[in-house]
Design an enzyme around this catalytic site. Structure first.
Site, PDB file in Angstrom:
ATOM      1  N   TYR A 168       0.850  -1.188   0.000  1.00 58.72           N
ATOM      2  CA  TYR A 168       0.000   0.000   0.000  1.00 58.72           C
ATOM      3  C   TYR A 168       0.885   1.236   0.000  1.00 58.72           C
ATOM      4  O   TYR A 168       1.850   1.306   0.767  1.00 58.72           O
ATOM      5  CB  TYR A 168      -0.889   0.021   1.257  1.00 58.72           C
ATOM      6  CG  TYR A 168      -1.611   1.345   1.428  1.00 58.72           C
ATOM      7  CD1 TYR A 168      -2.896   1.522   0.923  1.00 58.72           C
ATOM      8  CD2 TYR A 168      -0.987   2.417   2.065  1.00 58.72           C
ATOM      9  CE1 TYR A 168      -3.541   2.739   1.045  1.00 58.72           C
ATOM     10  CE2 TYR A 168      -1.634   3.645   2.192  1.00 58.72           C
ATOM     11  CZ  TYR A 168      -2.906   3.797   1.672  1.00 58.72           C
ATOM     12  OH  TYR A 168      -3.548   4.993   1.789  1.00 58.72           O
ATOM     13  N   GLU A 195      -3.604   7.545  -3.893  1.00 57.92           N
ATOM     14  CA  GLU A 195      -3.383   6.231  -3.293  1.00 57.92           C
ATOM     15  C   GLU A 195      -3.172   5.163  -4.359  1.00 57.92           C
ATOM     16  O   GLU A 195      -3.844   5.166  -5.391  1.00 57.92           O
ATOM     17  CB  GLU A 195      -4.653   5.909  -2.490  1.00 57.92           C
ATOM     18  CG  GLU A 195      -4.532   4.800  -1.497  1.00 57.92           C
ATOM     19  CD  GLU A 195      -5.855   4.631  -0.747  1.00 57.92           C
ATOM     20  OE1 GLU A 195      -5.987   5.160   0.369  1.00 57.92           O
ATOM     21  OE2 GLU A 195      -6.754   3.971  -1.284  1.00 57.92           O
TER      22      GLU A 195
END
Ligand code: GDP
Ligand code: MN
Length: 376
Positions: free
Chosen positions: A101, A189
């Protein structure tokens, strides 16, 4: 403003991020053709303004064009978190060795953008934060200098111990910062940033939120607005010139002025309630705005009590009172309304409301307490 994955991918690509090829399809046929052009296994992904598409069945692998068509058929029209899928992204499937991530959000505590990375990618980062916070690494970025090379390097090695992979991650993190900064984003993101068995680092998901206040200088991004993909309530609010943000509670708030709206939400919480929304009907409120506000609030099925909190300055209490009477006459309301009015033309406002069978208070504490009570 929210943008779709395919749009965020474009922005990411323009900043040199390693994003695989992809095309947008609006029909199963287009998806099938795209799969035929790419050859091999492809991934079909729902394009909606919601995360967790994978879990909801909105991301499917297809090993040939026929399967790609079937997957697109299944995903198009699907509802994910209340949003109907109207487009899918088709991309060559990537073989995944690891999923990480990486993201940047504007952080109020440090008053800076914060870059967060975790080797535990792919899943909900909120879940990692709750169950394994030690697996998330953060760096607050000084916007005057941007992401510094040593910061990027430090974070990259949190994700990959192999220097060949870490070097690619450094470039990806720098690209993500440039995309975030260049687009005036409030969030950027990549989940997951994957490594492949061949040792390539690739961004196979892309998410961005753009600061609404910056759109005036981001015409290319403003043009990405997809009105059909916005929540109907937010669309209606924007058209009516209202600032509206849906929240999780059950006390619908209709307030004039952003500061008073914030204070109202605080007070609702203070008295044990939970606001269903932030709604600012603005300074000079016409009755039409009040009508639009009530329509938006009452369309939210979780609203069990409606609170008007009006401080008349430029806004005239009699205008708001007329709006309430008009709107309640037009709408079929079964939710109790509590009204607090004070300031310019207060007496006229109270008279209009009482004439229509409403009670109007001038005390904010009392009114908020009552609105919270009737909700429970
Ligand atoms: P999200 O669920 O909305 O965040 O959508 P993602 O794009 O992150 O996809 C969800 C999951 O699907 C990813 O975490 C991957 O595990 C899987 N996935 C997505 N794209 C690919 C791909 O190209 N190849 C493989 N093998 N899996 C993929
Ligand atoms: Mn994802």
């Amino acid at each position: 403003m929210n943008i779709h994955e395919y749009q965020a991918r474009e922005i990411f690509r323009s900043h040199g991020l390693p994003v695989p090829d992809s095309v947008l399809a609006e029909t199963a046929e287009q998806a099938r053709d795209a799969a035929a052009r790419f050859g091999g296994t492809v991934v079909i992904k729902a394009q909606v303004h919601a995360g967790g598409r994978g879990k909801a069945g909105g991301v499917k692998l297809a090993s040939d064009p026929a399967e790609a068509g079937e997957a697109a058929e299944a995903i198009l029209g699907m509802e994910i978190k209340g949003l109907v899928v109207e487009k899918v992204l088709v991309a060559p499937a990537v073989e995944i060795a690891t999923e990480a991530y990486v993201g940047i959000v504007m952080d109020r505590a440090s008053q800076r953008p914060v870059m967060m990375v975790s080797p535990e990618g792919g899943v909900d980062i909120e879940e990692v934060a709750a169950t394994k916070p030690e697996a998330i690494f953060k760096e607050a970025i000084d916007p005057r200098y941007g992401l510094m090379p040593h910061e990027a390097t430090g974070l990259a090695y949190r994700l990959f111990s192999d220097p060949a992979l870490a070097k690619q991650a450094v470039r990806a993190l720098a690209g993500l910062w440039n995309a975030y900064d260049g687009a005036d984003a409030t969030l950027a993101e990549i989940n997951p940033l994957v490594s492949t068995p061949e040792g390539e680092v690739l961004a196979i998901d892309a998410k961005m939120n753009i600061d609404d206040s910056s759109l005036f200088r981001q015409p290319e991004i403003e043009a990405m607005r997809d009105e059909g993909a916005e929540a109907p309530s937010e669309q209606r609010a924007r058209e009516a010139g209202l600032s509206y943000i849906k929240l999780e509670g059950d006390v619908g708030c209709c307030v004039n002025g952003a500061g008073l709206a914030m204070a109202t939400m605080d007070l609702v919480k203070y008295y044990g309630g939970s606001p269903a929304n932030f709604l600012d009907i603005g300074g000079s409120s016409s009755p039409e705005k009040v009508v639009a506000a009530l329509e938006i609030i009452t369309q939210d099925p979780s609203v069990r009590s409606i609170l008007f909190n009006i401080f008349g300055g430029i806004t005239r209490c009699d205008d708001v009172a007329n709006g309430i009477v008009e709107a309640t006459g037009r709408l079929d309301l079964d939710v109790p309304i509590t009204i607090r009015l004070t300031g310019t033309n207060e007496k006229e406002g109270v008279r209009i409301l009482e004439g229509a069978g409403f009670e109007a208070d001038t005390d904010m504490d009392r009114a908020v307490q009552r609105a919270v009570e009737v909700a429970s």
